[in-house]
Design a protein around this motif. Structure first.
Motif, PDB file in Angstrom:
ATOM      1  N   HIS A  40       7.604   1.474   5.241  1.00 29.63           N
ATOM      2  CA  HIS A  40       8.505   1.051   6.319  1.00 29.63           C
ATOM      3  C   HIS A  40       9.793   0.408   5.816  1.00 29.63           C
TER       4      HIS A  40
ATOM      5  N   ARG B  50       5.218  10.005  -6.732  1.00 27.17           N
ATOM      6  CA  ARG B  50       4.763   9.077  -5.701  1.00 27.17           C
ATOM      7  C   ARG B  50       5.957   8.273  -5.183  1.00 27.17           C
TER       8      ARG B  50
ATOM      9  N   LEU C 227      -0.212   7.039   0.709  1.00 29.65           N
ATOM     10  CA  LEU C 227      -1.665   7.224   0.731  1.00 29.65           C
ATOM     11  C   LEU C 227      -2.243   6.401  -0.412  1.00 29.65           C
TER      12      LEU C 227
ATOM     13  N   THR D 188       3.160  -3.716   6.189  1.00 34.93           N
ATOM     14  CA  THR D 188       3.127  -2.246   6.127  1.00 34.93           C
ATOM     15  C   THR D 188       2.343  -1.683   7.320  1.00 34.93           C
TER      16      THR D 188
HETATM   17  N1  SAM Z   1      -0.267   5.106  -3.946  1.00 32.44           N
HETATM   18  C1  SAM Z   1       0.785   5.089  -2.996  1.00 32.44           C
HETATM   19  C2  SAM Z   1       1.317   6.442  -2.637  1.00 32.44           C
HETATM   20  O1  SAM Z   1       1.595   7.249  -3.508  1.00 32.44           O
HETATM   21  O2  SAM Z   1       1.463   6.676  -1.495  1.00 32.44           O
HETATM   22  C3  SAM Z   1       1.915   4.157  -3.465  1.00 32.44           C
HETATM   23  C4  SAM Z   1       2.778   4.605  -4.612  1.00 32.44           C
HETATM   24  S1  SAM Z   1       4.307   3.797  -4.481  1.00 32.44           S
HETATM   25  C5  SAM Z   1       5.041   4.188  -6.055  1.00 32.44           C
HETATM   26  C6  SAM Z   1       3.866   2.121  -4.651  1.00 32.44           C
HETATM   27  C7  SAM Z   1       5.061   1.263  -4.445  1.00 32.44           C
HETATM   28  O3  SAM Z   1       5.480   1.357  -3.096  1.00 32.44           O
HETATM   29  C8  SAM Z   1       4.818  -0.212  -4.634  1.00 32.44           C
HETATM   30  O4  SAM Z   1       4.943  -0.558  -6.004  1.00 32.44           O
HETATM   31  C9  SAM Z   1       5.913  -0.857  -3.786  1.00 32.44           C
HETATM   32  O5  SAM Z   1       7.080  -1.091  -4.537  1.00 32.44           O
HETATM   33  C10 SAM Z   1       6.238   0.214  -2.745  1.00 32.44           C
HETATM   34  N2  SAM Z   1       5.831  -0.139  -1.400  1.00 32.44           N
HETATM   35  C11 SAM Z   1       4.628  -0.619  -1.011  1.00 32.44           C
HETATM   36  N3  SAM Z   1       4.605  -0.808   0.330  1.00 32.44           N
HETATM   37  C12 SAM Z   1       5.818  -0.420   0.787  1.00 32.44           C
HETATM   38  C13 SAM Z   1       6.407  -0.373   2.086  1.00 32.44           C
HETATM   39  N4  SAM Z   1       5.741  -0.736   3.157  1.00 32.44           N
HETATM   40  N5  SAM Z   1       7.677   0.082   2.187  1.00 32.44           N
HETATM   41  C14 SAM Z   1       8.371   0.466   1.082  1.00 32.44           C
HETATM   42  N6  SAM Z   1       7.870   0.437  -0.167  1.00 32.44           N
HETATM   43  C15 SAM Z   1       6.613  -0.006  -0.315  1.00 32.44           C
END
Ligand code: SAM
Length: 233
Positions: A65, A93, A103, A131
Motif C-alpha cells: 500500500h 519480488r 505474497l 498493510t
Molecule cells: N515476500 C513478499 C513478496 O514477494 O510479495 C515481499 C517481498 S518485498 C521485496 C519485501 C519488502 O516489501 C520489505 O522489505 C518492505 O520494504 C516492503 N514492504 C513491506 N510491506 C509493504 C507495504 N505495505 N507497502 C510497500 N512496501 C512494503
C-alpha cells in the motif's frame, strides 16, 4: 480484454515495522517479527477462522500500500544484483509491480477472539504496519514445498554479527519493551538493511530504524553492526 475486478481488504496488519527501511526482504528471515491481522467487519466472525489453528503456516495475500501511487516499470534493479543491474519486474519480488500485490508465507501463532471478533497473530512477517490483507490461505507443504531453481537469488542473505552497546543492553533489560525485542533487532540488523551500494564502501553513518514505538540507532563497525542507542518515540 479481460474483466477488471475489484477487491477489498479483509483485514489490516499491525506490525512492529513503522517504516520500510530495515524490514526483512522476505518472510521468515526474522522469526521474532510478530504482527496481528485485525479482520474487518464482515470478515471477522469466529467462523471465518475455524480450524485455522490446525495449520502451522499461512499464505498472506497483501497490498504494497505504501507504493500504491508510485507506479511500476517493466525493468527493475533488485538489491540482490547490487542495485545496478536491471531485470524483468515479473522475475523479481519488487514492491513496484502491476496491481501492487504481495505474497508471504508466515508462521501462524494464534487466533484471538474478542467481543466475538477474530484477529490472527502471525510471525516472521516482512510487512509494514497498516498493510492491507486481501486473503489468507493455509500453507500446504505437500504442494507448496518445491526444490526450485532460484535465478539470481539462490541462497539466503549472509548475516552480519550484531552487538549491543552497554547503554542499549541496559535499556532493554530495564525498560518495558515488547517480547523478543532484542531478538527482533538482532534478526533484522544481521541482514544489513543498508542499500547495496553502501555495503561496498566505508560507512560511518548512524542509521535509525523505527520498531514498535522505539527509535533504534546503529552503525557498521568493522563489518559488524553495533546498536548504539534506543529511545522511545
Ligand atoms: N515476500 C513478499 C513478496 O514477494 O510479495 C515481499 C517481498 S518485498 C521485496 C519485501 C519488502 O516489501 C520489505 O522489505 C518492505 O520494504 C516492503 N514492504 C513491506 N510491506 C509493504 C507495504 N505495505 N507497502 C510497500 N512496501 C512494503
Amino acid at each position: 480484454m479481460l474483466n477488471k475486478t475489484t477487491i477489498e481488504p479483509i483485514g489490516v496488519l499491525s506490525s512492529p515495522f513503522k517504516q520500510k527501511f530495515s524490514i526483512p526482504r522476505q518472510p521468515r528471515l526474522a522469526p521474532a517479527a510478530r504482527g496481528i491481522i485485525k479482520l474487518s467487519d464482515g470478515y471477522n466472525s469466529p467462523d471465518m477462522v475455524r480450524d485455522l489453528d490446525t495449520f502451522s503456516h499461512l499464505w498472506l495475500v497483501f497490498g504494497f500500500h505504501e507504493n500504491s501511487d508510485k507506479g511500476w516499470q517493466p525493468l527493475v534493479r533488485p538489491p540482490r544484483l547490487g542495485g545496478n543491474k536491471k531485470t524483468g519486474v515479473l522475475a523479481t519480488r519488487s514492491t513496484f509491480r502491476p496491481n501492487g500485490l504481495g505474497l508471504s508465507a508466515v508462521k501462524f501463532e494464534r487466533v484471538i477472539i474478542k467481543d466475538n471478533m477474530a484477529s490472527i497473530e502471525v510471525s516472521g512477517i516482512d510487512l509494514l504496519d497498516r498493510t492491507p490483507i486481501y486473503d489468507i490461505k493455509p500453507y500446504i507443504s505437500y504442494s507448496d514445498v518445491i526444490d526450485a531453481e532460484c535465478g539470481f537469488a539462490p541462497d539466503a542473505p549472509q548475516l552480519k554479527t550484531v552487538n549491543f552497546s552497554e547503554l542499549t543492553a541496559s535499556f532493554i533489560s530495564q525498560n518495558d519493551v515488547p517480547n523478543e525485542f532484542e531478538a527482533l533487532i538482532e534478526q533484522i540488523l544481521a541482514q544489513d538493511p543498508r542499500p547495496a551500494y553502501k555495503q561496498q564502501k566505508a560507512d560511518d553513518k548512524v542509521y535509525r530504524v523505527e520498531l514498535y514505538n522505539f527509535d533504534v540507532h546503529w552503525q557498521v563497525i568493522d563489518d559488524s553492526i553495533l546498536v548504539t542507542n534506543i529511545h522511545p518515540i
